[in-house]
Motif scaffolding. Structure first.
Motif, PDB file in Angstrom:
ATOM      1  N   SER A 186       0.822  -1.209   0.000  1.00 17.50           N
ATOM      2  CA  SER A 186       0.000   0.000   0.000  1.00 17.50           C
ATOM      3  C   SER A 186       0.860   1.265   0.000  1.00 17.50           C
ATOM      4  CB  SER A 186      -0.944   0.003   1.203  1.00 17.50           C
ATOM      5  OG  SER A 186      -1.844  -1.072   1.113  1.00 17.50           O
ATOM      6  N   VAL A 187       1.940   1.230   0.759  1.00 15.02           N
ATOM      7  CA  VAL A 187       2.862   2.376   0.771  1.00 15.02           C
ATOM      8  C   VAL A 187       3.514   2.539  -0.600  1.00 15.02           C
ATOM      9  CG1 VAL A 187       5.057   3.226   1.720  1.00 15.02           C
ATOM     10  CG2 VAL A 187       3.283   2.346   3.250  1.00 15.02           C
ATOM     11  N   LEU A 188       3.994   1.446  -1.181  1.00 16.45           N
ATOM     12  CA  LEU A 188       4.608   1.509  -2.506  1.00 16.45           C
ATOM     13  C   LEU A 188       3.592   1.966  -3.555  1.00 16.45           C
ATOM     14  CD1 LEU A 188       6.756  -1.735  -2.398  1.00 16.45           C
ATOM     15  CD2 LEU A 188       7.584   0.631  -2.382  1.00 16.45           C
ATOM     16  N   GLN A 189       2.371   1.487  -3.434  1.00 15.83           N
ATOM     17  CA  GLN A 189       1.306   1.880  -4.347  1.00 15.83           C
ATOM     18  C   GLN A 189       1.110   3.396  -4.305  1.00 15.83           C
ATOM     19  OE1 GLN A 189      -2.431   0.082  -3.281  1.00 15.83           O
ATOM     20  NE2 GLN A 189      -3.426   0.710  -5.178  1.00 15.83           N
ATOM     21  N   PHE A 190       1.085   3.958  -3.113  1.00 11.80           N
ATOM     22  CA  PHE A 190       0.929   5.403  -2.965  1.00 11.80           C
ATOM     23  C   PHE A 190       2.143   6.149  -3.522  1.00 11.80           C
ATOM     24  CE2 PHE A 190       1.853   9.227  -0.513  1.00 11.80           C
ATOM     25  CZ  PHE A 190       0.728   9.990  -0.807  1.00 11.80           C
ATOM     26  N   LEU A 191       3.333   5.714  -3.135  1.00 10.04           N
ATOM     27  CA  LEU A 191       4.557   6.393  -3.571  1.00 10.04           C
ATOM     28  C   LEU A 191       4.715   6.408  -5.085  1.00 10.04           C
ATOM     29  CD1 LEU A 191       7.165   5.034  -1.000  1.00 10.04           C
ATOM     30  CD2 LEU A 191       6.277   7.372  -1.149  1.00 10.04           C
ATOM     31  N   LEU A 192       4.312   5.310  -5.732  1.00 14.46           N
ATOM     32  CA  LEU A 192       4.516   5.168  -7.169  1.00 14.46           C
ATOM     33  C   LEU A 192       3.273   5.480  -7.990  1.00 14.46           C
ATOM     34  CD1 LEU A 192       6.649   1.910  -7.017  1.00 14.46           C
ATOM     35  CD2 LEU A 192       7.460   4.269  -7.309  1.00 14.46           C
ATOM     36  N   GLY A 193       2.180   5.859  -7.324  1.00 16.01           N
ATOM     37  CA  GLY A 193       0.956   6.226  -8.027  1.00 16.01           C
ATOM     38  C   GLY A 193       0.341   5.071  -8.806  1.00 16.01           C
ATOM     39  N   LEU A 194       0.314   3.887  -8.199  1.00 16.93           N
ATOM     40  CA  LEU A 194      -0.187   2.696  -8.878  1.00 16.93           C
ATOM     41  C   LEU A 194      -1.638   2.412  -8.512  1.00 16.93           C
ATOM     42  CD1 LEU A 194       2.855   0.319  -8.218  1.00 16.93           C
ATOM     43  CD2 LEU A 194       2.391   1.668 -10.275  1.00 16.93           C
ATOM     44  N   SER A 195      -2.400   1.922  -9.467  1.00 18.11           N
ATOM     45  CA  SER A 195      -3.747   1.430  -9.186  1.00 18.11           C
ATOM     46  C   SER A 195      -3.618   0.090  -8.457  1.00 18.11           C
ATOM     47  CB  SER A 195      -4.516   1.235 -10.496  1.00 18.11           C
ATOM     48  OG  SER A 195      -3.950   0.158 -11.238  1.00 18.11           O
ATOM     49  N   ASP A 196      -4.732  -0.415  -7.956  1.00 22.05           N
ATOM     50  CA  ASP A 196      -4.701  -1.728  -7.312  1.00 22.05           C
ATOM     51  C   ASP A 196      -4.225  -2.802  -8.287  1.00 22.05           C
ATOM     52  OD1 ASP A 196      -5.636  -0.614  -4.978  1.00 22.05           O
ATOM     53  OD2 ASP A 196      -7.652  -1.447  -5.120  1.00 22.05           O
ATOM     54  N   ARG A 197      -4.728  -2.744  -9.512  1.00 17.44           N
ATOM     55  CA  ARG A 197      -4.315  -3.733 -10.515  1.00 17.44           C
ATOM     56  C   ARG A 197      -2.819  -3.621 -10.806  1.00 17.44           C
ATOM     57  NH1 ARG A 197      -8.553  -6.240 -13.347  1.00 17.44           N
ATOM     58  NH2 ARG A 197     -10.562  -5.260 -12.939  1.00 17.44           N
ATOM     59  N   ASP A 198      -2.332  -2.394 -10.944  1.00 18.76           N
ATOM     60  CA  ASP A 198      -0.916  -2.201 -11.240  1.00 18.76           C
ATOM     61  C   ASP A 198      -0.029  -2.637 -10.072  1.00 18.76           C
ATOM     62  OD1 ASP A 198      -1.534  -1.206 -13.748  1.00 18.76           O
ATOM     63  OD2 ASP A 198      -1.380   0.899 -13.124  1.00 18.76           O
ATOM     64  N   ALA A 199      -0.467  -2.373  -8.850  1.00 21.93           N
ATOM     65  CA  ALA A 199       0.308  -2.787  -7.679  1.00 21.93           C
ATOM     66  C   ALA A 199       0.350  -4.309  -7.579  1.00 21.93           C
ATOM     67  CB  ALA A 199      -0.284  -2.179  -6.412  1.00 21.93           C
ATOM     68  N   ALA A 200      -0.780  -4.967  -7.798  1.00 20.44           N
ATOM     69  CA  ALA A 200      -0.810  -6.434  -7.759  1.00 20.44           C
ATOM     70  C   ALA A 200       0.056  -7.013  -8.881  1.00 20.44           C
ATOM     71  CB  ALA A 200      -2.242  -6.944  -7.864  1.00 20.44           C
ATOM     72  N   GLU A 201       0.026  -6.377 -10.046  1.00 16.95           N
ATOM     73  CA  GLU A 201       0.874  -6.842 -11.145  1.00 16.95           C
ATOM     74  C   GLU A 201       2.349  -6.656 -10.811  1.00 16.95           C
ATOM     75  OE1 GLU A 201       1.732  -6.008 -15.881  1.00 16.95           O
ATOM     76  OE2 GLU A 201      -0.073  -5.186 -14.973  1.00 16.95           O
ATOM     77  N   ALA A 202       2.688  -5.554 -10.155  1.00 18.13           N
ATOM     78  CA  ALA A 202       4.079  -5.319  -9.760  1.00 18.13           C
ATOM     79  C   ALA A 202       4.554  -6.404  -8.794  1.00 18.13           C
ATOM     80  CB  ALA A 202       4.223  -3.934  -9.131  1.00 18.13           C
ATOM     81  N   VAL A 203       3.705  -6.807  -7.857  1.00 14.98           N
ATOM     82  CA  VAL A 203       4.075  -7.880  -6.931  1.00 14.98           C
ATOM     83  C   VAL A 203       4.294  -9.180  -7.698  1.00 14.98           C
ATOM     84  CG1 VAL A 203       3.267  -9.301  -4.994  1.00 14.98           C
ATOM     85  CG2 VAL A 203       2.932  -6.822  -4.948  1.00 14.98           C
TER      86      VAL A 203
END
Length: 131
Positions: free
Chosen positions: A66-83
Motif C-alpha cells: 500500500s505504501v509503494l502503491q501510494f509512492l509510485l501512483g499505482l492502481s490496485d491492478r498495477d500494484a498487484a501486477e508489480a508484486v
C-alpha cells in the motif's frame, strides 16, 4: 481468514541477487525494504482478522504494498501486477522469484480493514513510534 505470522521474512538469496544485479542503484521498492523493513509485523494486525479460518496474506506485506502503491501512483491492478512481475517488489516483500502474488481485490479488502475503528490512526501511531 486468519493471520499466521510469517517466519523470518528474510529476502530469499536469489531474489536479493537478482534485484541487486538488475537494479544496482536500487529502486523505490528496494529503498523501502532496506530502510523500513520491520516497520510493521503481522502481529500488529492480529486483531483485524478472526483467529480461525484459512490463513490470509501477510498484512505487513500488504501495508508495504500500500505504501509503494501510494509512492509510485499505482492502481490496485498495477500494484498487484508489480508484486507478481517486478523483482524489486518481490525484494521489498521478501518473496521468492516464483511467488504468484495476489488478486488486486486483496488491496481493497486491506484498505477496508484499515478504515474500521480508527485502525489507520493506530497504525500511524505505531509507525511513528517505531521510526
Amino acid at each position: 481468514m486468519s493471520v499466521r505470522p510469517r517466519p523470518g521474512a528474510e529476502v530469499p538469496v536469489l531474489t536479493a541477487q537478482m534485484a541487486r544485479a538488475s537494479n544496482p542503484a536500487g529502486t523505490t521498492a528496494m529503498w523501502v525494504r532496506d530502510r523500513l523493513d520491520g516497520l510493521w509485523r503481522d502481529e500488529d494486525f492480529a486483531d483485524w482478522y478472526p483467529r480461525d479460518g484459512r490463513p490470509g496474506l501477510s498484512p505487513a506485506q500488504l501495508a508495504t504494498v500500500s505504501v509503494l502503491q501510494f509512492l509510485l501512483g499505482l492502481s490496485d491492478r498495477d500494484a498487484a501486477e508489480a508484486v507478481r512481475c517486478r523483482i524489486d517488489f518481490k525484494y521489498a516483500l521478501g518473496l521468492e522469484l516464483d511467488d504468484p502474488g495476489f488478486h488486486h481485490s486483496v488491496l481493497t479488502d486491506f484498505r477496508d480493514r484499515l478504515l474500521r475503528d480508527g485502525r489507520a490512526d493506530r497504525l500511524l501511531d505505531l509507525t511513528l513510534a517505531r521510526l
